[in-house]
Motif scaffolding. Structure first.
Motif, short mmCIF file in Angstrom:
data_model
loop_
_atom_site.label_atom_id
_atom_site.label_comp_id
_atom_site.label_asym_id
_atom_site.label_seq_id
_atom_site.Cartn_x
_atom_site.Cartn_y
_atom_site.Cartn_z
N ASP A 39 0.81 -1.23 0.00
CA ASP A 39 0.00 0.00 0.00
C ASP A 39 0.84 1.27 0.00
OD1 ASP A 39 -2.21 -1.57 0.02
OD2 ASP A 39 -2.68 -1.27 2.13
N ASP A 40 1.90 1.30 0.79
CA ASP A 40 2.68 2.53 0.93
C ASP A 40 3.61 2.79 -0.25
OD1 ASP A 40 4.21 0.32 1.65
OD2 ASP A 40 5.42 1.44 3.09
N LYS A 41 3.76 1.84 -1.15
CA LYS A 41 4.65 2.01 -2.32
C LYS A 41 3.89 2.24 -3.63
CE LYS A 41 8.49 0.61 -0.17
NZ LYS A 41 9.55 1.45 0.20
N ARG A 42 2.58 2.12 -3.61
CA ARG A 42 1.79 2.23 -4.85
C ARG A 42 1.82 3.66 -5.39
NH1 ARG A 42 -3.29 -1.17 -2.72
NH2 ARG A 42 -2.38 -3.21 -3.03
N ASP A 43 1.75 3.76 -6.69
CA ASP A 43 1.68 5.05 -7.37
C ASP A 43 0.20 5.39 -7.59
OD1 ASP A 43 1.97 7.31 -8.87
OD2 ASP A 43 3.15 6.37 -10.47
N TYR A 44 -0.43 5.94 -6.56
CA TYR A 44 -1.86 6.22 -6.61
C TYR A 44 -2.20 7.27 -7.67
CZ TYR A 44 -2.59 3.36 -2.48
OH TYR A 44 -2.66 2.31 -1.62
N ALA A 45 -1.30 8.20 -7.92
CA ALA A 45 -1.55 9.21 -8.95
C ALA A 45 -1.64 8.55 -10.33
CB ALA A 45 -0.45 10.26 -8.94
N TYR A 46 -0.76 7.60 -10.59
CA TYR A 46 -0.81 6.89 -11.88
C TYR A 46 -2.09 6.07 -11.98
CZ TYR A 46 0.00 3.58 -15.57
OH TYR A 46 -0.16 2.82 -16.70
N LEU A 47 -2.44 5.37 -10.91
CA LEU A 47 -3.66 4.56 -10.94
C LEU A 47 -4.90 5.42 -11.17
CD1 LEU A 47 -2.88 2.05 -8.06
CD2 LEU A 47 -2.89 1.58 -10.52
N GLU A 48 -4.96 6.57 -10.52
CA GLU A 48 -6.10 7.47 -10.72
C GLU A 48 -6.13 8.02 -12.14
OE1 GLU A 48 -6.32 10.40 -7.64
OE2 GLU A 48 -6.63 8.88 -6.09
N SER A 49 -4.96 8.24 -12.74
CA SER A 49 -4.94 8.72 -14.12
C SER A 49 -5.47 7.65 -15.09
CB SER A 49 -3.52 9.13 -14.52
OG SER A 49 -2.70 7.98 -14.74
N GLN A 50 -5.44 6.39 -14.66
CA GLN A 50 -5.98 5.29 -15.46
C GLN A 50 -7.43 4.98 -15.10
OE1 GLN A 50 -4.22 3.89 -18.05
NE2 GLN A 50 -2.85 5.55 -17.54
N GLY A 51 -8.01 5.78 -14.21
CA GLY A 51 -9.42 5.59 -13.83
C GLY A 51 -9.63 4.59 -12.72
N ILE A 52 -8.59 4.28 -11.97
CA ILE A 52 -8.70 3.31 -10.88
C ILE A 52 -8.52 4.04 -9.57
CG2 ILE A 52 -7.65 1.25 -9.84
CD1 ILE A 52 -6.78 0.52 -12.71
N HIS A 53 -9.52 3.94 -8.72
CA HIS A 53 -9.49 4.59 -7.41
C HIS A 53 -9.56 3.50 -6.34
CE1 HIS A 53 -10.08 8.43 -9.43
NE2 HIS A 53 -10.98 7.80 -10.16
N LEU A 54 -8.49 3.32 -5.61
CA LEU A 54 -8.43 2.29 -4.58
C LEU A 54 -8.75 2.89 -3.22
CD1 LEU A 54 -5.15 0.46 -5.65
CD2 LEU A 54 -7.49 -0.20 -6.14
N ASN A 55 -9.49 2.16 -2.45
CA ASN A 55 -9.78 2.55 -1.08
C ASN A 55 -8.96 1.66 -0.16
OD1 ASN A 55 -11.75 4.37 -1.90
ND2 ASN A 55 -13.31 2.80 -1.91
N LYS A 56 -8.46 2.23 0.92
CA LYS A 56 -7.76 1.43 1.89
C LYS A 56 -8.78 0.71 2.75
CE LYS A 56 -3.52 4.00 2.16
NZ LYS A 56 -2.50 4.56 3.00
N ALA A 57 -8.45 -0.49 3.18
CA ALA A 57 -9.35 -1.27 4.03
C ALA A 57 -9.48 -0.57 5.38
CB ALA A 57 -8.82 -2.67 4.20
N ARG A 58 -10.69 -0.53 5.89
CA ARG A 58 -10.92 0.06 7.22
C ARG A 58 -11.33 -1.03 8.18
NH1 ARG A 58 -15.09 4.65 5.79
NH2 ARG A 58 -14.32 4.96 3.70
N GLU A 59 -10.90 -0.89 9.39
CA GLU A 59 -11.27 -1.84 10.41
C GLU A 59 -12.49 -1.30 11.15
OE1 GLU A 59 -9.37 -3.56 14.46
OE2 GLU A 59 -8.04 -3.32 12.74
N PHE A 60 -13.56 -2.06 11.16
CA PHE A 60 -14.79 -1.63 11.83
C PHE A 60 -14.87 -2.33 13.17
CE2 PHE A 60 -15.69 -1.01 7.33
CZ PHE A 60 -16.13 0.29 7.35
#
Length: 61
Positions: A39-60
């Motif tokens: 999770d901490d190494k992913r290129d979220y900007a690149y993924l969002e530019s490709q139309g992919i929006h990832l959510n981090k898992a939340r603990e309920f």
């Protein structure tokens, strides 16, 4: 419909996992970012530019 029996109707996609080369396709880069990087190494900007929006898992609780 019987004419399609035992005939290929799709193409098989093979993906090699590892560090993508400079000429990697967008699909290879996305798969690398989503499945191989933590999770901490992913290129979220690149993924969002490709139309992919990832959510981090939340603990309920």
């Amino acid at each position: 419909m019987k004419k399609l029996v035992n005939r290929p109707v799709a193409t098989i996609l093979t993906v090699e996992f590892g560090i993508p080369p400079a000429d990697a396709t967008d699909l290879q880069k996305v798969l690398y970012n989503v499945f191989l990087l933590p999770d901490d190494k992913r290129d979220y900007a690149y993924l969002e530019s490709q139309g992919i929006h990832l959510n981090k898992a939340r603990e309920f609780i």
